[in-house]
Write a protein that holds these residues in place. Structure first.
Motif, PDB file in Angstrom:
ATOM      1  N   ASP A 105       6.749   3.082  13.380  1.00  0.00           N
ATOM      2  CA  ASP A 105       7.644   2.223  12.601  1.00  0.00           C
ATOM      3  C   ASP A 105       7.128   2.058  11.176  1.00  0.00           C
ATOM      4  OD1 ASP A 105       9.365   1.634  14.771  1.00  0.00           O
ATOM      5  OD2 ASP A 105       8.137  -0.072  15.381  1.00  0.00           O
ATOM      6  N   LEU A 106       5.826   1.820  11.077  1.00  0.00           N
ATOM      7  CA  LEU A 106       5.220   1.540   9.773  1.00  0.00           C
ATOM      8  C   LEU A 106       5.367   2.734   8.842  1.00  0.00           C
ATOM      9  CD1 LEU A 106       3.423  -0.885   8.658  1.00  0.00           C
ATOM     10  CD2 LEU A 106       1.507   0.685   8.980  1.00  0.00           C
ATOM     11  N   LEU A 107       5.067   3.928   9.346  1.00  0.00           N
ATOM     12  CA  LEU A 107       5.070   5.114   8.498  1.00  0.00           C
ATOM     13  C   LEU A 107       6.477   5.572   8.121  1.00  0.00           C
ATOM     14  CD1 LEU A 107       2.281   7.243  10.230  1.00  0.00           C
ATOM     15  CD2 LEU A 107       2.099   5.934   8.100  1.00  0.00           C
ATOM     16  N   THR A 108       7.478   5.160   8.890  1.00  0.00           N
ATOM     17  CA  THR A 108       8.846   5.642   8.647  1.00  0.00           C
ATOM     18  C   THR A 108       9.729   4.595   7.985  1.00  0.00           C
ATOM     19  OG1 THR A 108       9.434   5.080  10.940  1.00  0.00           O
ATOM     20  CG2 THR A 108       8.719   7.329  10.516  1.00  0.00           C
ATOM     21  N   HIS A 109       9.083   3.642   7.295  1.00  0.00           N
ATOM     22  CA  HIS A 109       9.803   2.666   6.468  1.00  0.00           C
ATOM     23  C   HIS A 109      10.715   1.762   7.307  1.00  0.00           C
ATOM     24  CE1 HIS A 109       8.611   4.648   2.635  1.00  0.00           C
ATOM     25  NE2 HIS A 109       8.603   5.728   3.396  1.00  0.00           N
ATOM     26  N   ARG A 110      10.318   1.486   8.547  1.00  0.00           N
ATOM     27  CA  ARG A 110      11.138   0.669   9.434  1.00  0.00           C
ATOM     28  C   ARG A 110      10.535  -0.711   9.707  1.00  0.00           C
ATOM     29  NH1 ARG A 110      15.028   3.950  11.441  1.00  0.00           N
ATOM     30  NH2 ARG A 110      15.634   2.388  12.977  1.00  0.00           N
ATOM     31  N   ALA A 111       9.404  -1.022   9.094  1.00  0.00           N
ATOM     32  CA  ALA A 111       8.714  -2.275   9.394  1.00  0.00           C
ATOM     33  C   ALA A 111       9.326  -3.480   8.692  1.00  0.00           C
ATOM     34  CB  ALA A 111       7.235  -2.168   9.026  1.00  0.00           C
ATOM     35  N   GLY A 112      10.146  -3.266   7.658  1.00  0.00           N
ATOM     36  CA  GLY A 112      10.739  -4.383   6.926  1.00  0.00           C
ATOM     37  C   GLY A 112       9.762  -5.104   6.025  1.00  0.00           C
ATOM     38  N   TYR A 150      13.116   1.751   1.798  1.00  0.00           N
ATOM     39  CA  TYR A 150      11.998   2.372   1.092  1.00  0.00           C
ATOM     40  C   TYR A 150      10.922   1.346   0.755  1.00  0.00           C
ATOM     41  CZ  TYR A 150       9.862   5.506  -2.409  1.00  0.00           C
ATOM     42  OH  TYR A 150       9.013   6.301  -3.134  1.00  0.00           O
ATOM     43  N   HIS A 151       9.735   1.516   1.310  1.00  0.00           N
ATOM     44  CA  HIS A 151       8.587   0.645   1.043  1.00  0.00           C
ATOM     45  C   HIS A 151       7.849   1.206  -0.183  1.00  0.00           C
ATOM     46  CE1 HIS A 151       9.672  -0.783   4.963  1.00  0.00           C
ATOM     47  NE2 HIS A 151       8.583  -1.507   5.137  1.00  0.00           N
ATOM     48  N   ALA A 152       8.481   1.096  -1.330  1.00  0.00           N
ATOM     49  CA  ALA A 152       8.133   1.892  -2.503  1.00  0.00           C
ATOM     50  C   ALA A 152       6.700   1.716  -2.993  1.00  0.00           C
ATOM     51  CB  ALA A 152       9.101   1.557  -3.643  1.00  0.00           C
ATOM     52  N   LEU A 153       6.221   0.487  -3.067  1.00  0.00           N
ATOM     53  CA  LEU A 153       4.914   0.232  -3.661  1.00  0.00           C
ATOM     54  C   LEU A 153       3.854  -0.177  -2.650  1.00  0.00           C
ATOM     55  CD1 LEU A 153       6.016  -1.732  -6.871  1.00  0.00           C
ATOM     56  CD2 LEU A 153       5.348   0.673  -6.693  1.00  0.00           C
ATOM     57  N   VAL A 154       4.207  -0.175  -1.356  1.00  0.00           N
ATOM     58  CA  VAL A 154       3.264  -0.712  -0.373  1.00  0.00           C
ATOM     59  C   VAL A 154       2.979   0.211   0.803  1.00  0.00           C
ATOM     60  CG1 VAL A 154       3.941  -3.078  -0.967  1.00  0.00           C
ATOM     61  CG2 VAL A 154       5.052  -1.934   0.971  1.00  0.00           C
ATOM     62  N   ILE A 155       3.760   1.272   1.012  1.00  0.00           N
ATOM     63  CA  ILE A 155       3.583   2.086   2.209  1.00  0.00           C
ATOM     64  C   ILE A 155       2.192   2.700   2.275  1.00  0.00           C
ATOM     65  CG2 ILE A 155       4.509   4.212   1.199  1.00  0.00           C
ATOM     66  CD1 ILE A 155       5.303   3.023   4.748  1.00  0.00           C
ATOM     67  N   GLY A 156       1.647   3.104   1.123  1.00  0.00           N
ATOM     68  CA  GLY A 156       0.307   3.675   1.107  1.00  0.00           C
ATOM     69  C   GLY A 156      -0.759   2.657   1.456  1.00  0.00           C
ATOM     70  N   ALA A 157      -0.593   1.419   0.994  1.00  0.00           N
ATOM     71  CA  ALA A 157      -1.550   0.364   1.327  1.00  0.00           C
ATOM     72  C   ALA A 157      -1.488   0.021   2.809  1.00  0.00           C
ATOM     73  CB  ALA A 157      -1.274  -0.877   0.485  1.00  0.00           C
ATOM     74  N   LEU A 158      -0.282  -0.016   3.382  1.00  0.00           N
ATOM     75  CA  LEU A 158      -0.138  -0.303   4.809  1.00  0.00           C
ATOM     76  C   LEU A 158      -0.804   0.788   5.645  1.00  0.00           C
ATOM     77  CD1 LEU A 158       3.583  -1.474   4.742  1.00  0.00           C
ATOM     78  CD2 LEU A 158       1.608  -2.909   5.308  1.00  0.00           C
ATOM     79  N   ALA A 159      -0.480   2.044   5.336  1.00  0.00           N
ATOM     80  CA  ALA A 159      -1.116   3.152   6.054  1.00  0.00           C
ATOM     81  C   ALA A 159      -2.620   3.145   5.814  1.00  0.00           C
ATOM     82  CB  ALA A 159      -0.512   4.476   5.610  1.00  0.00           C
ATOM     83  N   GLY A 160      -3.008   2.842   4.578  1.00  0.00           N
ATOM     84  CA  GLY A 160      -4.416   2.859   4.234  1.00  0.00           C
ATOM     85  C   GLY A 160      -5.231   1.829   4.987  1.00  0.00           C
ATOM     86  N   GLU A 161      -4.658   0.656   5.237  1.00  0.00           N
ATOM     87  CA  GLU A 161      -5.402  -0.359   5.985  1.00  0.00           C
ATOM     88  C   GLU A 161      -5.593   0.073   7.433  1.00  0.00           C
ATOM     89  OE1 GLU A 161      -7.638  -3.881   6.320  1.00  0.00           O
ATOM     90  OE2 GLU A 161      -6.988  -2.642   4.615  1.00  0.00           O
ATOM     91  N   VAL A 162      -4.580   0.719   8.011  1.00  0.00           N
ATOM     92  CA  VAL A 162      -4.735   1.252   9.371  1.00  0.00           C
ATOM     93  C   VAL A 162      -5.825   2.321   9.394  1.00  0.00           C
ATOM     94  CG1 VAL A 162      -3.589   2.520  11.231  1.00  0.00           C
ATOM     95  CG2 VAL A 162      -2.360   0.704  10.022  1.00  0.00           C
TER      96      VAL A 162
END
Length: 382
Positions: A105-112, A150-162
């Protein structure tokens, strides 16, 4: 009159040079750009204008390609599992109803989780750890899994914390060790001071006049999903080109939009993902290539209010941009006009950069005919 074209193309790719030259001739005299492509691990296009041969540019959201490649490698290793809950790796993430969100969910922009109510400071946007810490406490903007945006400015930070929780290393460190350094890629998540002259050798990134007018018109209201995702709901958001022009951003290399690259670096990374390059086997195995290119989220994007499609983090490059590409093509464009992707079925890897941010935003329109010309030549080569 446009600038002179430099570089070379392989036999059979002459039409690509002609297409690039025609575009440059019609552009403003201050146009600077680069185009590079590989087919089955062999470089077949390497073109640039003026003195831009070794220049580096801010690539904005094309940065996400590197972030998602790291995630794909860790999934391939078994270090990460797509259908595990994010809280398995990052317990604090479960606050405010996010406990059921999976890594997929997180990687596919579905987390909201597109941003935060109060917005981020410029310093926070340069720091993935700071972004992740603030996002952990944020309530999602839609019920996770029910839609995508589109998690435009945060998707990398979310993936990065995981990644950090699972490996003990930052995403940037894993990328440097496993991807950038082995291939000597001109694609940095954290630009060393020693490479700064290659960025400073070009003028600071600026929008075209048409793009500046669009940005000044502020098309998004102050309380919309789009304004939250692009952090324009803060009192003084600053111009978007300021992100790439910030030394702090370039030094830290935030994994959503802080990368610095050349077209050669972009294209070679995607070539290495799917093909043998520099006598090294492909980074991704066929099953992983199929996984990352499989469409996971498609339809109406709640943030951009457009039709979009995402694979496993990567944009599904054939839908809607280049429908002639093979099924499973994956990559990512960026606000500076950049475009980069791999098309596993043809063996094509493509990279394009330019200095001026393109109107109307995202991957520049000239990529359409350029990609088409490169793809046609690649098919004839196969």
């Amino acid at each position: 009159m446009g600038q002179e074209i430099h570089g070379a193309v392989a036999d059979g790719f002459e039409a690509v040079r002609e297409e690039f030259a025609a575009f440059v001739a019609a552009e403003r005299p201050d146009y600077e750009g680069q185009l590079c492509a590989y087919v089955h691990g062999r470089r077949v296009v390497d073109l640039w204008t003026g003195n831009a041969a070794d220049s580096l540019y801010g690539v904005f959201s094309s940065t996400m390609g590197a972030a998602h490649l790291v995630a794909a490698l860790l999934v391939q290793d078994g270090t990460l599992e797509l259908d595990r809950k994010v809280t398995y790796y990052w317990p604090e993430f479960g606050a405010e109803g996010k406990g059921a969100v999976t890594l997929r969910d997180l990687l596919t922009h579905r987390a909201g989780l597109i941003g935060i109510d109060a917005g981020f400071s410029a310093e926070e946007l340069a720091d993935d750890r700071a972004i992740a810490e603030r996002l952990a406490d944020q309530k999602p903007y839609w019920r996770p899994g029910t839609a995508f945006g589109y998690h435009a400015l945060v998707i990398g930070a979310l993936a990065g914390e995981v990644v950090r929780r699972a490996t003990g290393h930052t995403l940037q460190e894993v990328y440097e060790e496993r991807v950038r350094a082995p291939y000597a890629l001109d694609f940095f998540l954290g630009l060393p001071e020693s490479e700064e002259p290659r960025f400073r050798s070009v003028q600071p990134m600026t929008p075209t006049p048409e793009q500046r007018a669009l940005l000044d018109a502020q098309p998004y209201g102050p309380h919309t999903l789009a304004s939250i995702a692009f952090n324009t709901h803060v009192p003084e958001p600053g111009p978007p080109e300021g992100h790439a022009n910030s030394r702090l951003v370039r030094a830290k290399g935030p994994a959503s939009a802080g990368g610095v690259a050349s077209a050669r670096g972009l294209a070679k990374m995607y070539a290495a993902a799917i093909s043998e390059v520099d006598d090294r086997p492909p980074l991704l195995k066929p099953d992983t290539v199929a996984e990352v290119g499989q469409i996971h989220s498609v339809g109406y994007d709640l943030v951009t209010r457009t039709h979009r499609a995402f694979g496993l983090g990567f944009q599904a490059t054939s839908d809607p941009w280049y429908p002639f590409l093979g099924a499973g093509a994956f990559g990512h464009g960026g606000a500076g006009g950049t475009q980069a992707f791999a098309d596993p079925r043809s063996g094509l890897a493509y990279g394009y950069t330019r200095r001026r941010m393109a109107y109307p935003g995202g991957a520049a329109p000239e990529n359409g005919p350029l990609v088409s010309a490169v793809h046609r030549a690649a098919l004839e080569m196969n």
